[in-house]
Motif scaffolding. Structure first.
Motif, short mmCIF file in Angstrom:
data_model
loop_
_atom_site.label_atom_id
_atom_site.label_comp_id
_atom_site.label_asym_id
_atom_site.label_seq_id
_atom_site.Cartn_x
_atom_site.Cartn_y
_atom_site.Cartn_z
N THR A 45 -31.06 -2.73 -21.14
CA THR A 45 -30.21 -3.92 -21.15
C THR A 45 -28.80 -3.60 -20.68
N GLY A 46 -28.35 -4.31 -19.65
CA GLY A 46 -26.98 -4.16 -19.15
C GLY A 46 -26.76 -2.96 -18.25
N LYS A 47 -27.81 -2.22 -17.93
CA LYS A 47 -27.63 -0.98 -17.17
C LYS A 47 -27.39 -1.22 -15.68
N LEU A 48 -27.91 -2.32 -15.14
CA LEU A 48 -27.61 -2.63 -13.74
C LEU A 48 -26.12 -2.94 -13.60
N ARG A 49 -25.61 -3.73 -14.51
CA ARG A 49 -24.18 -4.05 -14.49
C ARG A 49 -23.35 -2.79 -14.66
#
Length: 79
Positions: free
Chosen positions: A30-34
């Motif tokens: 969760t949130g790792k692409l960002r």
């Protein structure tokens, strides 16, 4: 999806080998692409590399790549 190897992918592999619950694996992602794209976190961000990454045949300086793009665009506009 395909990703470049880093600390995040190593942790995914570790959790998968331990048969961790899917929820735990999802929470890790969760949130790792960002983190990668916006924050520039190359260690714990998701550095996606799609199927087109296999088409890379040479490593060039950014200046050369940009010059090539402009040259190709100019040729297209001439025709």
């Amino acid at each position: 999806m395909r990703c470049l190897r880093n600390k995040l992918t190593a942790e995914f592999e570790k959790l998968e080998s331990q048969n961790a619950p899917a929820k735990q694996i999802e929470e890790l992602g969760t949130g790792k692409l960002r983190a990668a794209v916006v924050d520039g976190d190359t260690d714990w961000g998701s550095l996606m590399a799609g199927q087109s990454a296999a088409m890379v045949t040479e490593i060039l300086p950014a200046k050369t790549i940009i010059e090539n793009i402009f040259s190709q665009a100019q040729n297209l506009f001439k025709n």
